[in-house]
Design a protein around this motif. Sequence first.
Motif, PDB file in Angstrom:
ATOM      1  N   GLY A  53      42.227  36.115  35.726  1.00  0.00           N
ATOM      2  CA  GLY A  53      42.953  35.106  36.646  1.00  0.00           C
ATOM      3  C   GLY A  53      43.876  35.501  37.276  1.00  0.00           C
ATOM      4  N   PHE A  54      44.413  36.903  37.100  1.00  0.00           N
ATOM      5  CA  PHE A  54      45.508  37.247  37.630  1.00  0.00           C
ATOM      6  C   PHE A  54      45.459  37.980  38.994  1.00  0.00           C
ATOM      7  CE2 PHE A  54      48.892  40.867  37.643  1.00  0.00           C
ATOM      8  CZ  PHE A  54      50.091  40.097  37.575  1.00  0.00           C
ATOM      9  N   GLY A  55      45.336  36.819  39.838  1.00  0.00           N
ATOM     10  CA  GLY A  55      45.243  37.124  41.400  1.00  0.00           C
ATOM     11  C   GLY A  55      46.245  37.912  41.915  1.00  0.00           C
ATOM     12  N   VAL A  56      46.284  38.328  42.928  1.00  0.00           N
ATOM     13  CA  VAL A  56      47.398  38.896  43.648  1.00  0.00           C
ATOM     14  C   VAL A  56      48.688  37.888  43.999  1.00  0.00           C
ATOM     15  CG1 VAL A  56      48.268  39.923  46.128  1.00  0.00           C
ATOM     16  CG2 VAL A  56      46.029  40.766  44.923  1.00  0.00           C
ATOM     17  N   ASN A  57      48.144  36.517  44.134  1.00  0.00           N
ATOM     18  CA  ASN A  57      48.997  35.492  44.540  1.00  0.00           C
ATOM     19  C   ASN A  57      50.030  35.162  43.284  1.00  0.00           C
ATOM     20  OD1 ASN A  57      46.452  34.703  42.993  1.00  0.00           O
ATOM     21  ND2 ASN A  57      47.045  32.275  43.337  1.00  0.00           N
ATOM     22  N   ASP A 201      44.585  32.858  33.466  1.00  0.00           N
ATOM     23  CA  ASP A 201      43.561  31.781  33.713  1.00  0.00           C
ATOM     24  C   ASP A 201      43.367  30.681  32.835  1.00  0.00           C
ATOM     25  OD1 ASP A 201      40.951  31.478  35.436  1.00  0.00           O
ATOM     26  OD2 ASP A 201      40.409  31.208  33.451  1.00  0.00           O
ATOM     27  N   ALA A 202      43.897  30.860  31.277  1.00  0.00           N
ATOM     28  CA  ALA A 202      43.736  29.590  30.623  1.00  0.00           C
ATOM     29  C   ALA A 202      44.809  28.646  30.782  1.00  0.00           C
ATOM     30  CB  ALA A 202      43.821  30.353  29.206  1.00  0.00           C
ATOM     31  N   THR A 203      45.946  29.146  31.010  1.00  0.00           N
ATOM     32  CA  THR A 203      47.007  28.227  31.565  1.00  0.00           C
ATOM     33  C   THR A 203      46.979  27.465  32.737  1.00  0.00           C
ATOM     34  OG1 THR A 203      48.636  29.428  29.918  1.00  0.00           O
ATOM     35  CG2 THR A 203      49.753  27.938  31.598  1.00  0.00           C
ATOM     36  N   GLY A 204      46.654  28.386  34.010  1.00  0.00           N
ATOM     37  CA  GLY A 204      46.214  27.856  35.249  1.00  0.00           C
ATOM     38  C   GLY A 204      45.174  26.976  35.213  1.00  0.00           C
ATOM     39  N   HIS A 205      44.213  26.911  34.466  1.00  0.00           N
ATOM     40  CA  HIS A 205      43.215  26.013  34.249  1.00  0.00           C
ATOM     41  C   HIS A 205      43.705  24.603  33.900  1.00  0.00           C
ATOM     42  CE1 HIS A 205      39.536  27.561  35.363  1.00  0.00           C
ATOM     43  NE2 HIS A 205      39.506  28.659  34.688  1.00  0.00           N
ATOM     44  N   ILE A 206      44.576  24.760  32.834  1.00  0.00           N
ATOM     45  CA  ILE A 206      44.944  23.320  32.041  1.00  0.00           C
ATOM     46  C   ILE A 206      46.356  22.809  33.114  1.00  0.00           C
ATOM     47  CG2 ILE A 206      46.173  22.225  30.118  1.00  0.00           C
ATOM     48  CD1 ILE A 206      44.429  24.571  28.516  1.00  0.00           C
ATOM     49  N   ILE A 239      44.979  51.337  33.878  1.00  0.00           N
ATOM     50  CA  ILE A 239      44.578  50.814  35.140  1.00  0.00           C
ATOM     51  C   ILE A 239      44.156  49.178  34.828  1.00  0.00           C
ATOM     52  CG2 ILE A 239      42.496  50.777  36.692  1.00  0.00           C
ATOM     53  CD1 ILE A 239      41.451  53.375  35.378  1.00  0.00           C
ATOM     54  N   LEU A 240      45.044  48.482  35.654  1.00  0.00           N
ATOM     55  CA  LEU A 240      44.959  47.105  35.374  1.00  0.00           C
ATOM     56  C   LEU A 240      44.613  46.032  36.499  1.00  0.00           C
ATOM     57  CD1 LEU A 240      47.567  45.046  33.707  1.00  0.00           C
ATOM     58  CD2 LEU A 240      46.832  44.105  35.607  1.00  0.00           C
ATOM     59  N   ILE A 241      43.615  45.391  36.200  1.00  0.00           N
ATOM     60  CA  ILE A 241      42.929  44.674  37.331  1.00  0.00           C
ATOM     61  C   ILE A 241      42.809  43.181  36.923  1.00  0.00           C
ATOM     62  CG2 ILE A 241      41.651  46.505  38.326  1.00  0.00           C
ATOM     63  CD1 ILE A 241      39.152  45.365  36.917  1.00  0.00           C
ATOM     64  N   ALA A 242      42.220  42.294  37.557  1.00  0.00           N
ATOM     65  CA  ALA A 242      41.671  40.940  37.195  1.00  0.00           C
ATOM     66  C   ALA A 242      40.297  40.642  37.626  1.00  0.00           C
ATOM     67  CB  ALA A 242      42.924  39.922  37.869  1.00  0.00           C
ATOM     68  N   ASP A 243      39.926  39.696  36.883  1.00  0.00           N
ATOM     69  CA  ASP A 243      38.254  39.411  37.169  1.00  0.00           C
ATOM     70  C   ASP A 243      38.332  38.587  38.771  1.00  0.00           C
ATOM     71  OD1 ASP A 243      39.771  37.357  35.904  1.00  0.00           O
ATOM     72  OD2 ASP A 243      37.980  36.812  34.722  1.00  0.00           O
ATOM     73  N   GLU A 358      41.630  33.421  45.421  1.00  0.00           N
ATOM     74  CA  GLU A 358      40.540  33.520  44.429  1.00  0.00           C
ATOM     75  C   GLU A 358      39.982  35.000  44.298  1.00  0.00           C
ATOM     76  OE1 GLU A 358      38.186  29.494  44.031  1.00  0.00           O
ATOM     77  OE2 GLU A 358      38.850  29.745  46.203  1.00  0.00           O
ATOM     78  N   MET A 359      39.954  35.436  45.504  1.00  0.00           N
ATOM     79  CA  MET A 359      39.115  36.602  45.894  1.00  0.00           C
ATOM     80  C   MET A 359      39.745  38.158  45.580  1.00  0.00           C
ATOM     81  SD  MET A 359      36.059  37.783  46.193  1.00  0.00           S
ATOM     82  CE  MET A 359      35.019  36.382  46.755  1.00  0.00           C
ATOM     83  N   LEU A 360      41.358  37.830  46.000  1.00  0.00           N
ATOM     84  CA  LEU A 360      41.982  39.140  45.982  1.00  0.00           C
ATOM     85  C   LEU A 360      42.789  39.420  44.523  1.00  0.00           C
ATOM     86  CD1 LEU A 360      43.694  39.100  49.434  1.00  0.00           C
ATOM     87  CD2 LEU A 360      41.569  40.318  48.706  1.00  0.00           C
ATOM     88  N   VAL A 361      42.535  40.629  44.002  1.00  0.00           N
ATOM     89  CA  VAL A 361      43.058  40.723  42.739  1.00  0.00           C
ATOM     90  C   VAL A 361      43.926  42.254  43.001  1.00  0.00           C
ATOM     91  CG1 VAL A 361      41.416  39.535  41.432  1.00  0.00           C
ATOM     92  CG2 VAL A 361      41.033  41.916  41.968  1.00  0.00           C
ATOM     93  N   PRO A 362      44.760  42.600  42.190  1.00  0.00           N
ATOM     94  CA  PRO A 362      45.594  43.969  42.118  1.00  0.00           C
ATOM     95  C   PRO A 362      44.900  44.827  41.460  1.00  0.00           C
ATOM     96  CG  PRO A 362      46.497  42.396  40.311  1.00  0.00           C
ATOM     97  CD  PRO A 362      45.343  41.592  40.905  1.00  0.00           C
TER      98      PRO A 362
END
Length: 369
Positions: A53-57, A201-206, A239-243, A358-362
């Motif tokens: 869930g770690f989007g660019v936002n 992601d987990a915290t953002g959902h709740i 290399i760090l990304i998000a889903d 939702e779509m952009l990730v780092p």
Amino acid sequence: MVITYPDYRNSILNVSNSILKHYRVKVAYDTLEELDLILEKNYKHVFLVLLDGFGVNFLYKYLDADARLRRDFKKEITSVFPPTTVAATNTVLSGLPPYASGYIGWTQYFKNEDSNTIIFYNQDFYDANIKLTENLAEKYLKYESIYEKIRKASPDVETFEIFPAFHPDGYASFNEQVDKMIAISKQSNRTFTYTYWTEPDATGHIKGVYVPETEAVVKELNQEYDRLVSSLAKDSLVILIADHGQVDVEEIDILADTELMNCLVRKPSIEPRACNFFVKKKKKEEFLSLFLNKYSDKFLLYSKEQLYNEELLGTGRKHPLLDDFLGDFLAISVSKYIFNMLGEPAYKGHHAGLTRDEMLVPLIIHEVN
């Protein structure tokens, strides 16, 4: 909200294919040139870290310019469609887009079992009394993982996967995962490691995306990442990304819309922001009219054929069950709204729609020389 489509030449799919190519695996999809050039330096230890869930936002909202994650940020890439954990993490672990892997969302309808199955839990989404005697993902969606491919093509490379505690031998915190990666970097042999963590992601959902609790999680992740790259042995690459990213949402109880539900063969599936509808043959015109009148300002409505023609799910060899998984129409959120498919309020933040956040990730890269 800004609509953003997946770019399958600049996405998490291409990150995996760059890594596979580096380890001499023959790949069928594009790689990322920027990552290829770094991998050519042939680091002994390569770590692929995925923060759910770690989007660019999140990166720009909660971290200052001098934060380590911000300093190591290279570029924006996209998730896949749908931008959600089941589809995206399996893209990373298979090197295949959802079109080819068959992994498209949280709940997928298996015709042979007549079950709307929660993929990660192997249980029916709507009916707890349905007992699945086999693991359906293992039975129908099994693929050769990037670990297997790497070991075959480069047998001198030892592979590791580091998961949370829900996984056998998993870890209770990102802190413990960082400790494990640091230890791996001190080995004398060549290694490749994939690390998956559930936050933010987990915290953002709740709690929601733009709240103090989520901000605290992001800042803690940055601190642990800083500790990781500062402590790894030399000759290591991270290399760090998000889903996917995440947005704040409001829920619509789709099951309460009896007019629409009466048009369906079965209850909806896949995701609350990528909602899958199997429509009765004689009710398609009625369904279209109802849906467009009620929800067209909040959701795009794609037919199965449109999804394929526009290659939203990617390209390649279509998974043999994809036609079964997809209904007649897929409603994709381009707003703050989600379809609650259980009738009970559940989420403050979510994903799987076609918005930018939702779509952009780092793509974050750190070289330890």
